[in-house]
Design a protein around this motif. Sequence first.
Motif, PDB file in Angstrom:
ATOM      1  N   ARG A 321       0.816  -1.226   0.000  1.00  0.00           N
ATOM      2  CA  ARG A 321       0.000   0.000   0.000  1.00  0.00           C
ATOM      3  C   ARG A 321       0.843   1.265   0.000  1.00  0.00           C
ATOM      4  NH1 ARG A 321      -5.651  -1.469   2.382  1.00  0.00           N
ATOM      5  NH2 ARG A 321      -5.400  -3.630   2.979  1.00  0.00           N
ATOM      6  N   THR A 322       2.056   1.214  -0.510  1.00  0.00           N
ATOM      7  CA  THR A 322       2.900   2.411  -0.594  1.00  0.00           C
ATOM      8  C   THR A 322       3.291   2.650  -2.048  1.00  0.00           C
ATOM      9  OG1 THR A 322       4.950   1.175  -0.207  1.00  0.00           O
ATOM     10  CG2 THR A 322       3.805   2.069   1.721  1.00  0.00           C
ATOM     11  N   TYR A 323       3.453   3.928  -2.392  1.00  0.00           N
ATOM     12  CA  TYR A 323       3.699   4.311  -3.776  1.00  0.00           C
ATOM     13  C   TYR A 323       4.729   5.415  -3.866  1.00  0.00           C
ATOM     14  CZ  TYR A 323      -0.157   1.419  -5.355  1.00  0.00           C
ATOM     15  OH  TYR A 323      -0.952   0.343  -5.633  1.00  0.00           O
ATOM     16  N   ALA A 490      -8.489  -2.591 -11.062  1.00  0.00           N
ATOM     17  CA  ALA A 490      -8.109  -3.867 -10.456  1.00  0.00           C
ATOM     18  C   ALA A 490      -6.594  -3.936 -10.359  1.00  0.00           C
ATOM     19  CB  ALA A 490      -8.636  -5.029 -11.293  1.00  0.00           C
ATOM     20  N   LEU A 491      -6.081  -4.344  -9.197  1.00  0.00           N
ATOM     21  CA  LEU A 491      -4.641  -4.358  -8.951  1.00  0.00           C
ATOM     22  C   LEU A 491      -4.197  -5.709  -8.409  1.00  0.00           C
ATOM     23  CD1 LEU A 491      -4.221  -0.883  -7.210  1.00  0.00           C
ATOM     24  CD2 LEU A 491      -3.562  -1.456  -9.547  1.00  0.00           C
ATOM     25  N   ARG A 492      -2.926  -6.030  -8.609  1.00  0.00           N
ATOM     26  CA  ARG A 492      -2.308  -7.215  -8.041  1.00  0.00           C
ATOM     27  C   ARG A 492      -1.129  -6.787  -7.178  1.00  0.00           C
ATOM     28  NH1 ARG A 492      -5.215 -11.745  -8.599  1.00  0.00           N
ATOM     29  NH2 ARG A 492      -3.320 -12.683  -7.765  1.00  0.00           N
ATOM     30  N   ASP A 493      -0.806  -7.573  -6.161  1.00  0.00           N
ATOM     31  CA  ASP A 493       0.421  -7.446  -5.372  1.00  0.00           C
ATOM     32  C   ASP A 493       0.492  -6.186  -4.522  1.00  0.00           C
ATOM     33  OD1 ASP A 493       0.991  -9.734  -6.755  1.00  0.00           O
ATOM     34  OD2 ASP A 493       2.653  -8.911  -7.903  1.00  0.00           O
ATOM     35  N   VAL A 494      -0.627  -5.540  -4.229  1.00  0.00           N
ATOM     36  CA  VAL A 494      -0.586  -4.304  -3.450  1.00  0.00           C
ATOM     37  C   VAL A 494      -0.240  -4.586  -1.998  1.00  0.00           C
ATOM     38  CG1 VAL A 494      -1.959  -2.371  -2.582  1.00  0.00           C
ATOM     39  CG2 VAL A 494      -2.143  -3.055  -4.974  1.00  0.00           C
ATOM     40  N   VAL A 511      -8.194   8.530  -3.324  1.00  0.00           N
ATOM     41  CA  VAL A 511      -8.077   7.222  -3.952  1.00  0.00           C
ATOM     42  C   VAL A 511      -7.946   6.194  -2.838  1.00  0.00           C
ATOM     43  CG1 VAL A 511      -6.641   5.699  -5.360  1.00  0.00           C
ATOM     44  CG2 VAL A 511      -7.100   8.030  -6.122  1.00  0.00           C
ATOM     45  N   GLN A 512      -8.836   5.206  -2.846  1.00  0.00           N
ATOM     46  CA  GLN A 512      -8.849   4.162  -1.833  1.00  0.00           C
ATOM     47  C   GLN A 512      -8.420   2.835  -2.436  1.00  0.00           C
ATOM     48  OE1 GLN A 512     -12.915   4.046  -0.472  1.00  0.00           O
ATOM     49  NE2 GLN A 512     -12.424   5.119   1.423  1.00  0.00           N
ATOM     50  N   TYR A 513      -7.788   2.013  -1.606  1.00  0.00           N
ATOM     51  CA  TYR A 513      -7.516   0.635  -1.998  1.00  0.00           C
ATOM     52  C   TYR A 513      -8.338  -0.299  -1.119  1.00  0.00           C
ATOM     53  CZ  TYR A 513      -5.400  -3.870  -2.805  1.00  0.00           C
ATOM     54  OH  TYR A 513      -5.222  -5.198  -3.117  1.00  0.00           O
ATOM     55  N   ASN A 526      -6.629   4.807   2.333  1.00  0.00           N
ATOM     56  CA  ASN A 526      -6.365   5.865   1.368  1.00  0.00           C
ATOM     57  C   ASN A 526      -4.933   5.786   0.854  1.00  0.00           C
ATOM     58  OD1 ASN A 526      -8.938   6.735   1.813  1.00  0.00           O
ATOM     59  ND2 ASN A 526      -8.367   8.561   2.981  1.00  0.00           N
ATOM     60  N   ILE A 527      -4.770   6.071  -0.435  1.00  0.00           N
ATOM     61  CA  ILE A 527      -3.449   6.147  -1.045  1.00  0.00           C
ATOM     62  C   ILE A 527      -3.112   7.624  -1.227  1.00  0.00           C
ATOM     63  CG2 ILE A 527      -2.082   5.594  -3.092  1.00  0.00           C
ATOM     64  CD1 ILE A 527      -3.836   3.123  -3.439  1.00  0.00           C
ATOM     65  N   PRO A 528      -2.016   8.088  -0.627  1.00  0.00           N
ATOM     66  CA  PRO A 528      -1.681   9.522  -0.690  1.00  0.00           C
ATOM     67  C   PRO A 528      -1.552  10.020  -2.116  1.00  0.00           C
ATOM     68  CG  PRO A 528      -0.320   8.396   0.937  1.00  0.00           C
ATOM     69  CD  PRO A 528      -1.038   7.323   0.169  1.00  0.00           C
ATOM     70  N   GLY A 529      -1.960  11.267  -2.322  1.00  0.00           N
ATOM     71  CA  GLY A 529      -1.906  11.907  -3.625  1.00  0.00           C
ATOM     72  C   GLY A 529      -0.682  12.779  -3.792  1.00  0.00           C
ATOM     73  N   PRO A 530      -0.873  13.993  -4.307  1.00  0.00           N
ATOM     74  CA  PRO A 530      -2.187  14.607  -4.550  1.00  0.00           C
ATOM     75  C   PRO A 530      -2.879  14.037  -5.781  1.00  0.00           C
ATOM     76  CG  PRO A 530      -0.422  16.042  -5.318  1.00  0.00           C
ATOM     77  CD  PRO A 530       0.254  14.898  -4.648  1.00  0.00           C
TER      78      PRO A 530
END
Length: 538
Positions: A321-323, A490-494, A511-513, A526-530
Amino acid sequence: MPLNQAGAASISLAAPLVRDGGASSKGDGSAGSLTPAVDPDIRVASPLPDATPAPAAPAAGTVQATTEAAPPQAAAAASAEPAPQTVSIPPLWAPDQELASPSTSQAAAPESAPARISTQALVPDSNSAAILTVFTKINEYRVANGLNKVKYHPTVAGLSQDWSDNIATREVIEHRASFWTDSRALSPNNGAGEIIAIRTDRDAAQLVEWWKGSPGHNAMLLDPRFNVMGAGISYTNSTYQIWGVVNFFGYTTLPAGTLDSPGGASSGGALPPPPPSLCDAPVKHMPPTLNLAAAAITGPADLVSVDSAGQLLNRASTGPRTYAAAKVIGSGFGGAKEVFVTDWDRDGSYDVLTQWASGNLTLHRGIAGGGFQAPITLGVGGWDTLTLAVGGWCANNRMPQILALDGGGNLYLYGNKGTGDIAERVTVATGLYASRLSMVDYDGDGFQDILGLRTDGTVQLYRGWGSTALRAEARATVATGWTDVTGIRALRDVTGLNTRGVALRRANDTVQYWDLSSGTLASPSNIPGPWTGQRLAQ
């Protein structure tokens, strides 16, 4: 079972030939220009992130085999490290209660469409001798243990061969979820089982010897209920040269077309070949594993968005869950109705499929070394009127396909024609109304499903069979309160290797996961933006 070590050299997969090519932005918004992106975090894309990779660097002539009781995701490796040395998946037999009411899922037809996709292929050598060896050795073993021989059925064998080709092209070891529900299983009513083995040589007899030496596999070889089998054998030019799949079924009455042996005399009436299906694979393909460190999109968990200036941005996944910060990977997408991230040609790099407000559909093929190739038009006119979802809908065809919903509630499947024009379609369902679709394996059964977001904010689940049909069942409502959702990805490996979930673009620049690893929507974060002014790619 531990692998014997004798020191074999692995054969690497050849990367596809790529050419660097920019794309000029057209004034009508029919194409976007894409520029290279640089990411210092080295990420390797698996041929299929939702399956267990085959062990690396085995010994010559060693064997790897498996039966399965858990869903496919339970067989995933605990980490991304290569060369697992044991397999601990327990045996799989079909639940008796499911055999009591077999499904009517569609059969998949033999591969017949022309090969128009430039990807690595399976070695096309004849497997007839290997299949006869496996059949003979299994029956010799059964007779030696006081059991009746099993017979052979070409339709069941088609099911086995399809799955053997499937896992060999992806270089993963997994069972086909609910294989006994496939119509090619011919409605067994007295047991069903599947065994798989792979070797670094082509010794088919040793596949059987391995199964005999494994308690779970051995029990399946000697299950007295089984009276019909089918076998699939695939050859590759990679480390594991032979992949074998055997399906066993028990029938009170032998199905028409049952044979005494592969190519032998019939024990029943003639069975017509299955009709062709739009799910038929256009080519047997073996996508390579690439280092995507410098690619524009680095993995299946990345988040791509389009900003108010029409720039295409990517946020690379850096952990659970980090980007990383957003990077510009393209421009000229202001005229896009929707952007989809997919490996359309299954060459190991992620591509961008764009549905334009002008009505066209284009493909920007990703380059592993960075950037994208010049855009290719896959469809001209009318695509702007449809609501799309992109993904691996067909179980026997690992190329992504398109599901398209029109205003009349008709859901269509469009096949993957590589870089050719997309025109052929088949009706999947009618009476389906949604403002947005997302294709994801919601329940973890190995088949893709559809989440349909309705205008009232409710989300209905339409479960797939891996064929051109939906499951015939009541449509469950799996979420409410999604009226503000403008994008579903749709996502994998988050949250970990082989996990699955969906990202939602919501109001208030959020944006939520939502994780799906438990088979239901759970643990939103929540995934941080902006995210201001940005639309989420699908």
